[in-house]
Write an enzyme that holds these catalytic residues in place. Sequence first.
Site, short mmCIF file in Angstrom:
data_model
loop_
_atom_site.label_atom_id
_atom_site.label_comp_id
_atom_site.label_asym_id
_atom_site.label_seq_id
_atom_site.Cartn_x
_atom_site.Cartn_y
_atom_site.Cartn_z
N LYS A 78 0.83 -1.21 0.00
CA LYS A 78 0.00 0.00 0.00
C LYS A 78 0.86 1.25 0.00
O LYS A 78 0.51 2.24 -0.62
CB LYS A 78 -0.93 0.01 1.22
CG LYS A 78 -2.14 -0.91 1.05
CD LYS A 78 -3.22 -0.59 2.06
CE LYS A 78 -4.39 -1.54 1.92
NZ LYS A 78 -5.38 -1.39 2.98
N LYS A 122 -10.85 -4.82 -5.32
CA LYS A 122 -11.74 -3.79 -5.84
C LYS A 122 -10.99 -2.54 -6.26
O LYS A 122 -11.52 -1.70 -6.97
CB LYS A 122 -12.84 -3.45 -4.83
CG LYS A 122 -12.36 -3.03 -3.47
CD LYS A 122 -13.50 -3.06 -2.45
CE LYS A 122 -12.93 -3.28 -1.06
NZ LYS A 122 -13.87 -3.84 -0.10
N LYS A 146 -4.13 -11.08 -6.66
CA LYS A 146 -5.38 -11.20 -5.89
C LYS A 146 -6.49 -10.36 -6.54
O LYS A 146 -6.23 -9.27 -7.04
CB LYS A 146 -5.08 -10.67 -4.47
CG LYS A 146 -6.18 -10.82 -3.48
CD LYS A 146 -5.80 -10.21 -2.14
CE LYS A 146 -5.90 -8.70 -2.16
NZ LYS A 146 -5.84 -8.06 -0.84
P1 TYM Z 1 -10.91 -6.04 3.41
O1 TYM Z 1 -11.97 -5.03 3.65
O2 TYM Z 1 -9.81 -5.70 2.46
O3 TYM Z 1 -11.55 -7.39 2.92
C1 TYM Z 1 -12.59 -8.01 3.63
C2 TYM Z 1 -12.41 -9.51 3.65
O4 TYM Z 1 -12.35 -10.04 2.33
C3 TYM Z 1 -11.19 -10.86 2.20
N1 TYM Z 1 -10.71 -10.76 0.81
C4 TYM Z 1 -10.46 -11.81 0.02
N2 TYM Z 1 -10.57 -13.14 0.25
C5 TYM Z 1 -10.25 -13.96 -0.76
N3 TYM Z 1 -9.83 -13.53 -1.98
C6 TYM Z 1 -9.70 -12.21 -2.25
N4 TYM Z 1 -9.31 -11.81 -3.46
C7 TYM Z 1 -10.02 -11.29 -1.21
N5 TYM Z 1 -10.03 -9.93 -1.13
C8 TYM Z 1 -10.44 -9.64 0.12
C9 TYM Z 1 -10.20 -10.29 3.20
O5 TYM Z 1 -9.22 -11.24 3.55
C10 TYM Z 1 -11.11 -9.94 4.35
O6 TYM Z 1 -11.38 -11.09 5.13
N6 TYM Z 1 -8.00 -5.63 7.47
C11 TYM Z 1 -9.24 -6.17 6.95
C12 TYM Z 1 -10.47 -5.65 7.68
C13 TYM Z 1 -10.42 -5.81 9.17
C14 TYM Z 1 -10.58 -7.03 9.89
C15 TYM Z 1 -10.48 -6.67 11.26
C16 TYM Z 1 -10.80 -8.35 9.51
C17 TYM Z 1 -10.22 -4.83 10.08
N7 TYM Z 1 -10.26 -5.34 11.33
C18 TYM Z 1 -10.57 -7.64 12.26
C19 TYM Z 1 -10.90 -9.31 10.52
C20 TYM Z 1 -10.78 -8.96 11.87
C21 TYM Z 1 -9.37 -5.79 5.49
O7 TYM Z 1 -8.78 -4.84 5.03
O8 TYM Z 1 -10.30 -6.51 4.82
#
Ligand code: TYM
Length: 336
Positions: free
Chosen positions: A116, A201, A198
Amino acid sequence: MGDREKKVIFSGVQPSGKMTLGNYLGALKSWTKLQDDYECYYSMVNMHAITVPQDPEVLRRQTTELLAQFLACGIDPDKNTIFVQSHVHEHAELNWVLCTMTYMGELNRMTQYKDKSRKSEANLNAGLFTYPVLMAADILLYQADLVPVGDDQKQHMELARDLANRFNARFSDTFVVPEGYYPKETARVMSLQEPEKKMSKSDSNEKAFILLAESAETTAKKIKSAVTDSVGIVKYSDEQPGIKNLINIYSAMTDKSVEEIVSMYEGKGYGAFKGEMAEAVVETLRPIREKYNYLLENPDYLESIYAKGAEKAQIRAAQTLEKVYNQIGFIPKKNK
Ligand code: TYM
């Protein structure tokens, strides 16, 4: 800790755009599967989202849209606590305490931060750097046993576990040490255009990702133009990453096994495979999209869900924070 009836889950999604098929298959699908057997806390993590610049109006709108997507995917608001992260101020407070126990070197190693920061050199803010600590605070506040996420969060999960262990060792047993929960074949859903990357979005090529809320025609078109290879055989192999990714998606969206899908397309070309796969994905997404659109027409209902959610979440969060403050030597506030 030991008196809980059910084990606890915490997970969150950032309200920074519409949900992709990656979010659904990596996380939300597990959430729906686990919601009957666990006490679940699911959050729209808007405090994480502002580590990259956000338009305030858009962020507000996307937060309730994300809630509508959670519900549309089958997260039951009567069984789960669904809330907006910034409504529970304990997240920010525990984040601070944990920041004082996190080493710079640990954060420097985070691959997501490295990626990032490369992309947004103009906005190298401290929040982006300490983001994994806030994530640990989210999880530890609820004494979560299990965290269903995609595998891009593995390194962050390790930090959450290390911080829980470190705090417990330095003071006394305070936090449950959480485990990550990753789906078998879809912990990393790949880009439809560059299958070694990966699905995300924030990809500049919209054909690389599928959005849950987009039209059936758009989804079908994106699947049909997904990058494959010149082998021409539907095989589940690392040498054919495009086809492997499509098989994984197809399998997760239909609950057919990988072997079943491979045998269905024996002797058939990619055209037939992609056509039928597109149809299956579109049919699985149709009710989700319809429910999402319906829910957006009901903002009062959505508000009632997150209002109730924040109240319930705060009860547990406050209990944990009180223990933590006690452990580290903060004197309690006295009311006169
Ligand atoms: P975020 O918002 O980027 O994504 C949300 C969830 O989607 C999963 N994900 C994927 N899984 C499989 N293949 C993909 N291409 C893919 N893209 C996204 C992510 O692994 C995630 O589970 N840091 C986290 C948000 C967060 C969080 C937390 C999660 C903040 N605090 C506490 C769990 C527990 C994030 O940026 O997810």
